[in-house]
Every structure is written in C-alpha cells, then in structure tokens.
Design an enzyme around this catalytic site. Sequence first.
Site, mmCIF file in Angstrom:
data_model
loop_
_atom_site.group_PDB
_atom_site.id
_atom_site.type_symbol
_atom_site.label_atom_id
_atom_site.label_comp_id
_atom_site.label_asym_id
_atom_site.label_seq_id
_atom_site.Cartn_x
_atom_site.Cartn_y
_atom_site.Cartn_z
ATOM 1 N N THR A 389 -43.237 -9.027 -9.722
ATOM 2 C CA THR A 389 -43.993 -8.459 -8.613
ATOM 3 C C THR A 389 -45.315 -9.209 -8.571
ATOM 4 O O THR A 389 -45.655 -9.931 -9.491
ATOM 5 C CB THR A 389 -44.207 -6.958 -8.911
ATOM 6 O OG1 THR A 389 -42.923 -6.357 -9.022
ATOM 7 C CG2 THR A 389 -45.014 -6.246 -7.856
ATOM 8 N N THR A 407 -43.146 -7.188 -3.827
ATOM 9 C CA THR A 407 -42.214 -7.788 -4.781
ATOM 10 C C THR A 407 -40.893 -8.177 -4.140
ATOM 11 O O THR A 407 -40.534 -7.689 -3.064
ATOM 12 C CB THR A 407 -41.933 -6.777 -5.921
ATOM 13 O OG1 THR A 407 -41.161 -7.399 -6.936
ATOM 14 C CG2 THR A 407 -41.200 -5.555 -5.412
ATOM 15 N N ILE A 408 -40.191 -9.072 -4.824
ATOM 16 C CA ILE A 408 -38.758 -9.272 -4.558
ATOM 17 C C ILE A 408 -37.959 -8.914 -5.812
ATOM 18 O O ILE A 408 -36.799 -9.251 -5.945
ATOM 19 C CB ILE A 408 -38.434 -10.701 -4.079
ATOM 20 C CG1 ILE A 408 -39.109 -11.763 -4.956
ATOM 21 C CG2 ILE A 408 -38.819 -10.874 -2.624
ATOM 22 C CD1 ILE A 408 -38.738 -13.188 -4.580
ATOM 23 N N ASP A 431 -33.220 -1.447 -8.442
ATOM 24 C CA ASP A 431 -34.191 -0.402 -8.782
ATOM 25 C C ASP A 431 -33.646 1.008 -8.540
ATOM 26 O O ASP A 431 -34.268 1.990 -8.940
ATOM 27 C CB ASP A 431 -35.491 -0.598 -7.995
ATOM 28 C CG ASP A 431 -36.442 -1.556 -8.697
ATOM 29 O OD1 ASP A 431 -36.060 -2.088 -9.748
ATOM 30 O OD2 ASP A 431 -37.549 -1.782 -8.188
ATOM 31 N N SER A 460 -39.928 2.878 -7.377
ATOM 32 C CA SER A 460 -40.703 1.729 -7.832
ATOM 33 C C SER A 460 -41.742 2.172 -8.853
ATOM 34 O O SER A 460 -42.117 3.346 -8.913
ATOM 35 C CB SER A 460 -41.407 1.080 -6.635
ATOM 36 O OG SER A 460 -42.362 0.128 -7.045
ATOM 37 N N SER A 461 -42.231 1.223 -9.639
ATOM 38 C CA SER A 461 -43.356 1.471 -10.542
ATOM 39 C C SER A 461 -44.651 0.879 -10.001
ATOM 40 O O SER A 461 -45.694 0.953 -10.663
ATOM 41 C CB SER A 461 -43.072 0.864 -11.918
ATOM 42 O OG SER A 461 -41.996 1.520 -12.539
ATOM 43 N N GLY A 482 -43.159 -4.651 -13.686
ATOM 44 C CA GLY A 482 -42.025 -3.750 -13.804
ATOM 45 C C GLY A 482 -42.432 -2.406 -14.365
ATOM 46 O O GLY A 482 -43.393 -1.783 -13.918
#
Length: 579
Positions: A389, A407-408, A431, A460-461, A482
């Site tokens: 990210t 992000t990807i 995810d 997501s984080s 992550g």
Amino acid sequence: MNKRIFKTGSIAAFALAVGISQPVMAQESAFFDPMDRIHPVWAENGMVSAQERLAAEIGRDILAKGGNAVDAGVAVAFALAVTLPRAGNIGGGGFMLIHDAKTGQTHAIDYREMAPQGASRDMFLNAAGDADSDRSLYSGAASGVPGTVAGMKLALENYGSMEWAEVIAPAIRLAEEGITVTPELADSIEAEREHLEKFRSTAAVFFKEGGEAYRPGDRLVQADLAKTLKKIAAEGPDGFYKGEVAEAIAKAVQEAGGVITPEDMAAYKPILREPVRGTYRSYEVVSMPPPSSGGVHLIQILNALEGYPIGALGQNSGETIHLMAEAMKLAYADRSEYLGDPDFVDVPVEALTSKDYAAEMRRKISADFATPSVMIKPAGLAPYESDQTTHFSVVDKDGNAVSNTYTINLNYGSGLVAAGTGVLMNNEMDDFSAKPGVPNAFGLVGGDANAIAPGKRPLSSMTPTMVLKDGKVWLVTGSPGGARIITTVLQVIMNMIDHGMNVAEASTAPRVHHQWLPDELRVEEGISIDTVRVLQAKGHAVALKEAMGSTQSIMRDPETGSVYGASDPRRPDAATVGY
C-alpha cells in the site's frame, strides 16, 4: 543507559546520514540527547509527504501555484500511479480523509474496490474446500472493481479548487516522457519478475525487449498509461469506467479467469462516510471508518492505553511494549469477528471505540504476564491487507489537510496490466475472508462479516489519520504495511504525544506489532536486548523481523501555521517537501 546501534542497511544508514551516532532506544528512558535529535523538514506554508519524490514535488508545486490540499492530493495520487507502480494506482482503491480548516469539518471518502456482481462467497475455494491463494492473489479473479479514479473525482469536485485536467496533467507528462528508474524501482520490478512475466501485457510495460531488466538510470515510458490518463482528463471518470478502457479492463480480467464486466465498471461509486473519532490525552483522533478497520482499532487501542502512564514508563520500555502488545491482541481478535463492509453487516463501531469498552479491555490485561492468544476471543458485543500500500499526507497554508492511503494490495497487485491501457490491476479480493478462520496473505483471520459478496467492499487495515488540537489539524499521518498499518500509525501518535518526540523522531523509532494470531510479538532491529528479555520473561514470543511500515507524516503548529514533516527512512525513495 543502554544504547544500541541499528544495523547498516536498516534505519542505521539513515541515522548515520543525519549525524546520529547512537539513537537511544533502551527500555529505561525515552530521553533523546539534544545533540542526537533527528530534525524534520520545515516549511512556512504547505507541505507534501509521499513515498516517492517526484510525486511529492508535483503536489508541492500545486500548492505553490495556489491549489489547496485536495488539489495537491489528487495530483499526487495520479502521479504515484506512474512513479510508484507497485502501490500507486488507478487500478486499485483506498481511503481519503479531508479536513476543511474553514468549517472545521473532517470528511472521509471510501473509494475501496468492490467485488463484481459475478463474485461468490466460495469463489476462492478449491475442490477440497480449501482456500486457493494463487487464485485470490495472481489471477483475474483477484481483482475488485477499481475505485481510485472515482474517489479522486469526488474529492476534487467537493473540496478542491482546480480543474480536473490540470491536476492530472503532471502524471500524463511523466507517463508520456518517462521517468528515470531508481535503484528502488529497478529492484522492486526484478523481485516480482515471476509474477509480472506471467502476463505478456505486463511484461511489455515493465521489461525491455526480450525480457531485459530496466536498470537504475534507464528511462521507463508508459505510453498506454499516458493514453488512459488523457482519456480520464478529458472525459472524467467516464473515460475510465465506460467505453474502451472499461471494456479493455473487463476483457483482460475475464481472459485471466476473473468476472469483472463493463457493467461492473460503470456501476462503481465512491461513498462519503462519517469518520470515526476518539480522544487521547486531550487530543482528538480522527480516522477512517469501516470498511477500514484501521480507525476503529486505532482508537480502541489508544483508549485502552490511555489508562496507563505510558510517558512515565518510557518509550519502547519493556513495560510499555507489553501493555501495547496486550491491547493490540484484544483489538485484532475483535477485528476478526466484527469488522466488514458496513453496507452489508452491522459493525459495532460505537461499542468498540467507547471508553467503557476500553476499561473492560484493561481488566483483561495483566501488567506482569502476557495472555496467550489462544485464551483471547472476540468480545461479546452485539452482532456486528498489504505491505505494498502507499500513503501520502498534505497540508496547505490555510490548514486544510489530506490523509490518503491507497493500494493495489501486494507488490504490483495481481500482476495483470490490462492490454492497451497501462492499468495495473489490484488483487484486493484476497482481503475478503475466502474461508472463515483461514488467514489471508498478511496472516489476518476473518469471519462471516468479511465474507465475499457481490458489490461488497473488502475489509482493510488502511488507517489514514489526523490528530487535532483545539479543533485544528496538529498531525496528519498514515502508512502502508498490511496488518501492521494500524500499529504503525498508533506508535507515531504515541511517540509524539506520550514521549514528546518530534515528527521525524516519531517516524524513525523502532516499532513493534502483535496481531493476536499468530501469537508472536514482532519487533524491529533497535529494540534493546534488555527489553527483549523483559518481554520474554513476561511470556511474549518475541520475533525480530524486517522493518514495518513507511509513514508519511506532517505536523502543523496551530499557533504559527508552520509545518514540520518527515518521510519514513524505511523506504529510500520517499520525500517530504514544502514551500
């Protein structure tokens, strides 16, 4: 007082470069000798902190031309798609926080990827019923419908001051004329050669004729991406989500085993959400709500730690790290059960971020012994990520601010470039919880709240965050990493508030992380051996591992308006620039 020098090639190189011989990271004290201080970048007006210098300078130039923080942020986001292809993107998605200094309001934009309509709960299970990580990471099925282009348009339209085509123009120039390949970029491409060469369309972008590698100093031209960016500049999001670009993306994804259709592309919509808010020792903390778990658990952990005299215990002391780790374990256990897309599940945000719940957490924490993760279960509340990210922060002369993380997912996403578009696709479908109880690529365990469903956004984080003092922006920060994003942002905030560090010191200090499962306390090089022994004596399984995160942070003095920023030394191409 114990001191420990960082190993060459980690943070040591940075420390030596700025003249620090022995950074104090011992358990006894958080004190830094004034002669050893790390100094942040200073600017009188505005500042951009990003993971790649060219993109940061583009944002800085937008500010200098009179653009606001959102204008600069959108320009940086598009530029990173060219200069930092392993994470910057228009083929992925993310989250943006925007603070409007005039109104005092902070807004959250969710432009996270969405599962296509053809997605199904068990789409990543093999014939034996086991999760197939190759399919969820490196096939066409790994990609969710991208949200970056729509998210940037929503941000600029609602909160920016410049024209859409004007803020995209620098990215078009970089893609068309080419960028100079840095050692970091060359290394990252070579490290992912196996995945990038899997698709002919991708290899044609990132390798020379015959598969020869790009070397530092070479020029990387991305002509197809320039063409796509020109369509987006001329036609707005329709140039991406409709017509030939959308059709090319759908075709490439389907040929690689995915299910995205042109209709999925046309249906994508970003969402304005209400940020999550908390307080920590008289500061207001504002962060991203679900489907990001970042803001909820950042505030949850801060609430728990607020009940301890962290400053007196010392920065990275054994006692401080122990308390942090125990609070982290409890929060990540809750993440596995309760967090998901709020449009699909009822996420108990208020309960998780309440001071009362934090008091309950503290009652479960022993000051003397680590609680084994096997004994920790998600709390009995009402029913209801990636290293590569990237984050950038922007503050303008008026005190407006942007905190953006997008992000990807993994390095270079799924590895698939849609032929003719230059668009590198994400692998964010990983995810989701492919199978409840089975860890994803970052070791995070999820449950039914994050199960795959058509139109749903994966958990997501990502934790784009702002800290306010007396209603004004004081700190803008965020990080990739992550599962470790939440704890990385946590430690920057604590280093500044509890330990009195400036933004550069807070960004450089060694980090720790615990995510409940696996039951290990991860630490960076730089934590003293005495501290490690204290932690082991308390029952922690301490694991020394590679550096965590890449924070891009800006601190604004509410009194003078001056800004101080720092790019994390853990990533070599990052830069903080001001004017």
